[in-house]
Design a protein around this motif. Structure first.
Motif, PDB file in Angstrom:
ATOM      1  N   UNK A  36      33.379  24.560  39.773  1.00 28.42           N
ATOM      2  CA  UNK A  36      34.683  23.993  40.095  1.00 28.42           C
ATOM      3  C   UNK A  36      35.645  24.337  38.971  1.00 28.42           C
ATOM      4  N   UNK A  37      36.739  25.023  39.303  1.00 28.70           N
ATOM      5  CA  UNK A  37      37.647  25.521  38.277  1.00 28.70           C
ATOM      6  C   UNK A  37      38.850  26.159  38.960  1.00 28.70           C
ATOM      7  N   UNK A  38      39.793  26.600  38.141  1.00 26.98           N
ATOM      8  CA  UNK A  38      40.872  27.456  38.621  1.00 26.98           C
ATOM      9  C   UNK A  38      40.547  28.880  38.176  1.00 26.98           C
ATOM     10  N   UNK A  39      40.559  29.794  39.125  1.00 29.32           N
ATOM     11  CA  UNK A  39      40.192  31.185  38.856  1.00 29.32           C
ATOM     12  C   UNK A  39      41.440  32.060  38.889  1.00 29.32           C
ATOM     13  N   UNK A  40      41.617  32.828  37.817  1.00 29.94           N
ATOM     14  CA  UNK A  40      42.743  33.755  37.738  1.00 29.94           C
ATOM     15  C   UNK A  40      42.233  35.187  37.663  1.00 29.94           C
ATOM     16  N   UNK A  41      42.859  36.038  38.453  1.00 29.77           N
ATOM     17  CA  UNK A  41      42.659  37.478  38.371  1.00 29.77           C
ATOM     18  C   UNK A  41      43.826  38.054  37.573  1.00 29.77           C
ATOM     19  N   UNK A  42      43.565  39.068  36.759  1.00 27.16           N
ATOM     20  CA  UNK A  42      44.619  39.680  35.957  1.00 27.16           C
ATOM     21  C   UNK A  42      44.393  41.182  35.895  1.00 27.16           C
ATOM     22  N   UNK A  43      45.450  41.904  35.552  1.00 23.87           N
ATOM     23  CA  UNK A  43      45.330  43.350  35.393  1.00 23.87           C
ATOM     24  C   UNK A  43      46.192  43.810  34.236  1.00 23.87           C
ATOM     25  N   UNK A  44      45.874  44.991  33.713  1.00 25.18           N
ATOM     26  CA  UNK A  44      46.681  45.582  32.656  1.00 25.18           C
ATOM     27  C   UNK A  44      46.591  47.097  32.763  1.00 25.18           C
ATOM     28  N   UNK A  45      47.642  47.776  32.288  1.00 20.30           N
ATOM     29  CA  UNK A  45      47.648  49.246  32.360  1.00 20.30           C
ATOM     30  C   UNK A  45      47.570  49.874  30.987  1.00 20.30           C
ATOM     31  N   UNK A  46      47.454  49.034  29.954  1.00 15.14           N
ATOM     32  CA  UNK A  46      47.389  49.565  28.597  1.00 15.14           C
ATOM     33  C   UNK A  46      46.658  48.565  27.724  1.00 15.14           C
ATOM     34  N   UNK A  47      45.980  49.057  26.711  1.00 18.23           N
ATOM     35  CA  UNK A  47      45.292  48.158  25.803  1.00 18.23           C
ATOM     36  C   UNK A  47      46.264  47.322  24.979  1.00 18.23           C
ATOM     37  N   UNK A  48      47.493  47.812  24.848  1.00 20.31           N
ATOM     38  CA  UNK A  48      48.402  47.184  23.894  1.00 20.31           C
ATOM     39  C   UNK A  48      49.494  46.340  24.521  1.00 20.31           C
ATOM     40  N   UNK A  49      49.377  46.054  25.790  1.00 17.24           N
ATOM     41  CA  UNK A  49      50.397  45.261  26.434  1.00 17.24           C
ATOM     42  C   UNK A  49      49.769  44.123  27.198  1.00 17.24           C
ATOM     43  N   UNK A  50      50.601  43.188  27.582  1.00 17.17           N
ATOM     44  CA  UNK A  50      50.122  41.965  28.206  1.00 17.17           C
ATOM     45  C   UNK A  50      49.515  42.160  29.576  1.00 17.17           C
ATOM     46  N   UNK A  51      48.782  41.162  29.959  1.00 12.54           N
ATOM     47  CA  UNK A  51      48.177  41.137  31.279  1.00 12.54           C
ATOM     48  C   UNK A  51      49.161  40.544  32.289  1.00 12.54           C
ATOM     49  N   UNK A  52      49.038  40.977  33.534  1.00 12.75           N
ATOM     50  CA  UNK A  52      49.741  40.346  34.648  1.00 12.75           C
ATOM     51  C   UNK A  52      48.716  39.524  35.410  1.00 12.75           C
ATOM     52  N   UNK A  53      49.058  38.258  35.689  1.00  6.48           N
ATOM     53  CA  UNK A  53      48.121  37.360  36.340  1.00  6.48           C
ATOM     54  C   UNK A  53      48.505  37.116  37.798  1.00  6.48           C
ATOM     55  N   UNK A  54      47.484  36.903  38.619  1.00  6.05           N
ATOM     56  CA  UNK A  54      47.696  36.389  39.956  1.00  6.05           C
ATOM     57  C   UNK A  54      48.001  34.900  39.886  1.00  6.05           C
ATOM     58  N   UNK A  55      48.316  34.318  41.036  1.00  2.57           N
ATOM     59  CA  UNK A  55      48.740  32.916  41.069  1.00  2.57           C
ATOM     60  C   UNK A  55      47.573  31.942  41.024  1.00  2.57           C
ATOM     61  N   UNK A  56      46.347  32.448  41.088  1.00  6.46           N
ATOM     62  CA  UNK A  56      45.178  31.599  40.903  1.00  6.46           C
ATOM     63  C   UNK A  56      44.582  31.074  42.190  1.00  6.46           C
ATOM     64  N   UNK A  57      43.282  30.761  42.118  1.00  7.79           N
ATOM     65  CA  UNK A  57      42.556  30.107  43.205  1.00  7.79           C
ATOM     66  C   UNK A  57      41.926  28.843  42.648  1.00  7.79           C
ATOM     67  N   UNK A  58      42.270  27.712  43.259  1.00 10.09           N
ATOM     68  CA  UNK A  58      41.679  26.438  42.828  1.00 10.09           C
ATOM     69  C   UNK A  58      40.446  26.180  43.691  1.00 10.09           C
ATOM     70  N   UNK A  59      39.275  26.228  43.066  1.00  5.91           N
ATOM     71  CA  UNK A  59      38.017  26.084  43.793  1.00  5.91           C
ATOM     72  C   UNK A  59      37.333  24.781  43.409  1.00  5.91           C
ATOM     73  N   UNK A  60      36.970  24.018  44.432  1.00  4.95           N
ATOM     74  CA  UNK A  60      36.217  22.785  44.225  1.00  4.95           C
ATOM     75  C   UNK A  60      34.881  22.914  44.934  1.00  4.95           C
ATOM     76  N   UNK A  61      33.791  22.760  44.187  1.00  2.00           N
ATOM     77  CA  UNK A  61      32.445  22.834  44.764  1.00  2.00           C
ATOM     78  C   UNK A  61      31.875  21.417  44.814  1.00  2.00           C
ATOM     79  N   UNK A  62      31.536  20.987  46.033  1.00  3.64           N
ATOM     80  CA  UNK A  62      31.062  19.606  46.206  1.00  3.64           C
ATOM     81  C   UNK A  62      29.620  19.571  46.708  1.00  3.64           C
TER      82      UNK A  62
END
Lengths: 109, 112
Positions: free
Chosen positions: B86-112
């Motif tokens: 159970x957590x919030x999962x973020x996917x991210x990508x980058x096109x260079x080692x020296x620059x910031x990541x771009x993140x997706x808006x996230x998936x909130x997953x609850x495991x019951x």
């Protein structure tokens, strides 16, 4: 081990200045990043420092001292919309980002 | 609009079920990442891919698998979900080692 330390929470007043500190111990260093994350949203890129000194970008500035393993993010003329978490991250020798737990900044009117 | 798309936005999942979180980017970034974010712990890297066809394990890979068949897609699979996932999962990508990541808006997953 690798470690990024930043305060858990800070409070400041609208219109004031606040400095958020970050200290790090990592295996190698290929740059330090600051991200802003509003509640329930994704982190967004604020700044990148790889050389010592101050980088200024509008109301936000970021400082780096590699010899001290230290950085700070300075926010001026605080606005209510600046209420968010601020994440410090260091890129290590493997070009992986190591993240701090974030500093929650609360702005009061 | 260029960026990263994650699906679903949120999900409640029964323990023991299999689940795939989807991540697609249209920026032609080489590197992609999956993180989980838990209160007080910050972002922790699950798996990453430096380029299509390659993947690597991050800090917390157990119970998760990924694939990178092409540049755009980087799905994350939970083979048999447990409540600790159970957590919030973020996917991210980058096109260079020296620059910031771009993140997706996230998936909130609850495991019951």
């Amino acid at each position: 081990g690798q470690n990024i330390d930043q305060p858990t929470e800070m409070t400041a007043t609208e219109g004031a200045i606040v400095q958020i500190n970050c200290t790090y111990q990592t295996s190698g260093f290929n740059g330090l990043f600051w991200y802003q994350q509003h509640a329930g949203e994704a982190p967004t890129f604020l700044s990148y420092n790889v050389l010592d000194g101050l980088e200024e970008k509008g109301r936000f500035s970021s400082f780096l001292s590699r010899s001290k393993g230290y950085s700070y993010l300075l926010l001026k003329e605080l606005q209510m919309k600046d209420s968010a978490s601020y994440l410090c991250a260091v890129m290590d020798s493997n070009y992986q980002l190591i993240w701090g737990a974030g500093t929650k900044l609360i702005i009061k009117p | 609009i260029a960026g990263i798309t994650q699906a679903p936005t949120s999900q409640i999942l029964a323990a023991g079920r299999r689940m795939t979180l989807r991540c697609t980017q249209d920026m032609r970034h080489n590197a992609m990442y999956w993180y989980r974010q838990d209160l007080g712990l910050g972002l922790r890297l699950i798996h990453y891919s430096n380029t299509a066809g390659t993947t690597g394990k991050g800090e917390v890979p157990d119970g998760y698998s990924v694939s990178r068949a092409n540049t755009d897609d980087f799905p994350l699979t939970l083979a048999s979900a447990v409540p600790s996932q159970t957590s919030v999962y973020f996917c991210a990508s980058s096109d260079s080692d020296n620059y910031g990541y771009t993140f997706g808006s996230g998936t909130r997953l609850t495991v019951v």
